[in-house]
Enzyme design. Structure first.
Site, PDB file in Angstrom:
ATOM      1  N   ASP A  54       0.778  -1.225  -0.038  1.00 43.82           N
ATOM      2  CA  ASP A  54      -0.017  -0.111   0.065  1.00 43.82           C
ATOM      3  C   ASP A  54       0.870   1.081   0.117  1.00 43.82           C
ATOM      4  O   ASP A  54       1.825   1.379   0.749  1.00 43.82           O
ATOM      5  CB  ASP A  54      -1.003   0.303   1.194  1.00 43.82           C
ATOM      6  CG  ASP A  54      -1.807   1.304   1.315  1.00 43.82           C
ATOM      7  OD1 ASP A  54      -2.411   1.367   0.688  1.00 43.82           O
ATOM      8  OD2 ASP A  54      -1.292   2.057   2.139  1.00 43.82           O
ATOM      9  N   TYR A  59       2.711  10.212   0.486  1.00 42.96           N
ATOM     10  CA  TYR A  59       4.086   9.597   1.111  1.00 42.96           C
ATOM     11  C   TYR A  59       5.283  10.088   0.320  1.00 42.96           C
ATOM     12  O   TYR A  59       5.392   9.578  -0.567  1.00 42.96           O
ATOM     13  CB  TYR A  59       3.874   7.861   1.197  1.00 42.96           C
ATOM     14  CG  TYR A  59       2.521   7.610   1.999  1.00 42.96           C
ATOM     15  CD1 TYR A  59       2.008   8.339   2.969  1.00 42.96           C
ATOM     16  CD2 TYR A  59       2.244   5.982   1.595  1.00 42.96           C
ATOM     17  CE1 TYR A  59       0.824   8.044   3.501  1.00 42.96           C
ATOM     18  CE2 TYR A  59       1.012   5.823   2.350  1.00 42.96           C
ATOM     19  CZ  TYR A  59       0.297   6.526   3.040  1.00 42.96           C
ATOM     20  OH  TYR A  59      -0.937   6.016   3.747  1.00 42.96           O
ATOM     21  N   LYS A  85      -3.836   5.616  -3.224  1.00 44.69           N
ATOM     22  CA  LYS A  85      -4.963   6.478  -2.811  1.00 44.69           C
ATOM     23  C   LYS A  85      -5.047   7.768  -3.600  1.00 44.69           C
ATOM     24  O   LYS A  85      -4.359   8.106  -4.517  1.00 44.69           O
ATOM     25  CB  LYS A  85      -4.604   7.121  -1.165  1.00 44.69           C
ATOM     26  CG  LYS A  85      -4.363   5.736  -0.309  1.00 44.69           C
ATOM     27  CD  LYS A  85      -4.030   6.295   1.094  1.00 44.69           C
ATOM     28  CE  LYS A  85      -3.802   4.915   1.796  1.00 44.69           C
ATOM     29  NZ  LYS A  85      -2.424   4.504   1.447  1.00 44.69           N
ATOM     30  N   GLY A 237      -1.334   0.859  10.818  1.00 49.65           N
ATOM     31  CA  GLY A 237      -0.801   1.259  12.583  1.00 49.65           C
ATOM     32  C   GLY A 237      -1.013   0.228  13.352  1.00 49.65           C
ATOM     33  O   GLY A 237      -1.685   0.933  14.568  1.00 49.65           O
ATOM     34  N   ASN A 240       0.191   1.481  16.756  1.00 49.33           N
ATOM     35  CA  ASN A 240      -0.530   2.995  17.045  1.00 49.33           C
ATOM     36  C   ASN A 240       0.734   4.059  17.179  1.00 49.33           C
ATOM     37  O   ASN A 240       1.111   4.634  18.151  1.00 49.33           O
ATOM     38  CB  ASN A 240      -1.022   2.942  18.581  1.00 49.33           C
ATOM     39  CG  ASN A 240      -2.627   2.458  18.590  1.00 49.33           C
ATOM     40  OD1 ASN A 240      -2.756   1.416  19.240  1.00 49.33           O
ATOM     41  ND2 ASN A 240      -3.299   3.258  17.769  1.00 49.33           N
ATOM     42  N   SER A 241       1.424   3.946  16.075  1.00 47.03           N
ATOM     43  CA  SER A 241       2.702   4.849  15.760  1.00 47.03           C
ATOM     44  C   SER A 241       3.823   4.640  16.630  1.00 47.03           C
ATOM     45  O   SER A 241       4.670   5.246  16.567  1.00 47.03           O
ATOM     46  CB  SER A 241       2.276   6.391  16.006  1.00 47.03           C
ATOM     47  OG  SER A 241       1.348   6.635  15.049  1.00 47.03           O
ATOM     48  N   GLY A 242       3.961   3.264  17.417  1.00 49.69           N
ATOM     49  CA  GLY A 242       5.152   2.961  17.809  1.00 49.69           C
ATOM     50  C   GLY A 242       5.225   2.413  19.137  1.00 49.69           C
ATOM     51  O   GLY A 242       5.883   1.644  19.786  1.00 49.69           O
ATOM     52  N   ILE A 243       4.143   3.113  20.292  1.00 45.46           N
ATOM     53  CA  ILE A 243       4.088   2.832  21.429  1.00 45.46           C
ATOM     54  C   ILE A 243       3.720   1.450  21.678  1.00 45.46           C
ATOM     55  O   ILE A 243       4.517   0.915  22.795  1.00 45.46           O
ATOM     56  CB  ILE A 243       2.882   3.678  22.178  1.00 45.46           C
ATOM     57  CG1 ILE A 243       3.109   3.669  23.735  1.00 45.46           C
ATOM     58  CG2 ILE A 243       1.629   3.368  21.644  1.00 45.46           C
ATOM     59  CD1 ILE A 243       2.269   4.662  24.474  1.00 45.46           C
ATOM     60  N   LEU A 244       3.062   0.556  21.005  1.00 44.06           N
ATOM     61  CA  LEU A 244       2.989  -0.842  21.053  1.00 44.06           C
ATOM     62  C   LEU A 244       4.039  -1.682  20.757  1.00 44.06           C
ATOM     63  O   LEU A 244       4.232  -2.908  21.074  1.00 44.06           O
ATOM     64  CB  LEU A 244       1.659  -1.328  20.647  1.00 44.06           C
ATOM     65  CG  LEU A 244       0.353  -0.795  21.086  1.00 44.06           C
ATOM     66  CD1 LEU A 244      -1.100  -1.385  20.177  1.00 44.06           C
ATOM     67  CD2 LEU A 244       0.008  -1.063  22.525  1.00 44.06           C
ATOM     68  N   ALA A 245       4.996  -1.369  20.077  1.00 47.71           N
ATOM     69  CA  ALA A 245       5.996  -1.802  19.543  1.00 47.71           C
ATOM     70  C   ALA A 245       7.439  -1.678  20.484  1.00 47.71           C
ATOM     71  O   ALA A 245       7.916  -2.395  20.904  1.00 47.71           O
ATOM     72  CB  ALA A 245       6.606  -1.449  18.228  1.00 47.71           C
TER      73      ALA A 245
END
Length: 339
Positions: A54, A59, A85, A237, A240-245
């Site tokens: 995608d 981008y 898109k 995502g 969530n932009s990185g916090i869960l990683a």
């Protein structure tokens, strides 16, 4: 890699790999990478079995589409799914007026012009073809008709109205003529996705960050509507932009910004619960969305070979049911979340 076949309207449908590749980072998002590095990242995704890619004009102001197209030219066209898109046109401009300063680096000097009209969507689609140099695009999403992008519900509603009067019919015509297999929306808010789904004949939504280990409010009404209508969800995502990683540090990123304290605290509790069950939080985060029957693919971004390989290694990791039960018991996960 596991395949999820999706065919909502009986036109043969599409075969999604459970892990897709979100190409926003290849537009030099947050830092610049070379063409060679971008190629290596795409090669790593391909070697890992990913066959859904995608991208979007936004981008890197065309850079991501160009890099993705250059790579995919080397592959058999029937071996992958490609989405991009519409809704933004790119105009040449002075360097100081380009879109995305401080967000996208070393990009062409272009500025975005929103245009969700019939002609605007057709022009955007044609420009994407030119940048990628490919013969077929499988999925076209209307991009960012949400509050996050346009600043208010009133502005979002105006863009939705503009699209439904014009660009929607362009996408409908492209699908019905067989130029694309499917169309939908690439959007940051499930509420806006639901508004579109209630007003038109949409096939797929690329929902970014709104059905994750951290938040499942889309179960209120949007995801049940998708199940009822056979609408597929590509879940962008998942971290969530990185916090869960990366975990609940004070400088953690959430929704493209510094995470609020309440989000950090909730993630800290999720992280501790995962550790108690011998599971890395990133493993639970990537695999959780795939447990919902409407999700056809999860598409984290990757700006390095290491990130891409990491995502592949944890895909399909068996998560003990006791973890989900514990998260639900603590109120850290919706009771109705499919696990």
């Amino acid at each position: 890699m596991q395949i999820r076949h999706w065919d909502r309207i009986g036109n043969g449908g599409l075969n999604f790999t459970e892990l897709g590749f979100g190409a926003a980072p290849l537009g030099n998002l947050y830092k610049a990478i070379s063409d060679e590095e971008a190629h290596q990242v795409l090669e790593a995704a391909w070697d890992g079995g990913c066959r859904y890619f995608d991208t979007a004009p936004l981008y890197g102001l065309g850079l991501s589409e160009s890099r993705v197209g250059r790579f995919l030219k080397t592959k058999n066209r029937d071996d992958y799914i490609l989405s991009t898109k519409g809704g933004r046109l790119l105009e040449v401009c002075p360097p100081e007026k380009r879109t995305g300063i401080g967000k996208f680096f070393n990009t062409p000097n272009r500025r975005e012009v929103y245009d969700y009209s019939y002609d605007g969507v057709m022009r955007s689609f044609e420009a994407s073809f030119e940048r990628m140099g490919l013969d077929r695009i499988d999925i076209l999403y209307v991009h960012d008709v949400d509050i996050f992008t346009h600043g208010s519900k009133e502005a979002s509603d105006a863009r939705i109205a503009e699209f439904m009067k014009g660009g929607y019919y362009a996408m409908l015509a492209l699908r019905d003529q067989g130029v694309i297999k499917a169309f939908g929306g690439g959007i940051n808010e499930w509420q806006v996705c639901q508004t579109l789904a209630e007003r038109g004949d949409f096939d797929l939504f690329l929902l970014a960050g709104r059905y994750t280990l951290l938040e499942q409010e889309a179960l209120d009404s949007f995801l049940p509507l998708c199940q009822k209508r056979g609408i597929g969800i590509a879940l962008g995502g998942p971290y969530n932009s990185g916090i869960l990683a990366r975990g609940p540090s004070d400088d953690a990123q959430y929704n493209y910004s510094n995470a609020p304290k309440e989000v950090i605290e909730k993630v800290r509790k999720i992280h501790a619960t995962c550790e108690k069950h011998g599971v890395r939080m990133i493993e639970a985060a990537l695999n959780f969305p795939l447990l919902h029957p409407s999700v056809v693919s999860v598409i984290p971004g990757g700006q390095s070979v290491a990130e891409v390989k990491s995502n592949r290694e944890i895909l399909g990791k068996q998560i003990p049911s006791a973890l989900w039960a514990d998260l639900k018991a603590q109120g850290l996960m919706r009771q109705d979340a499919p696990v």
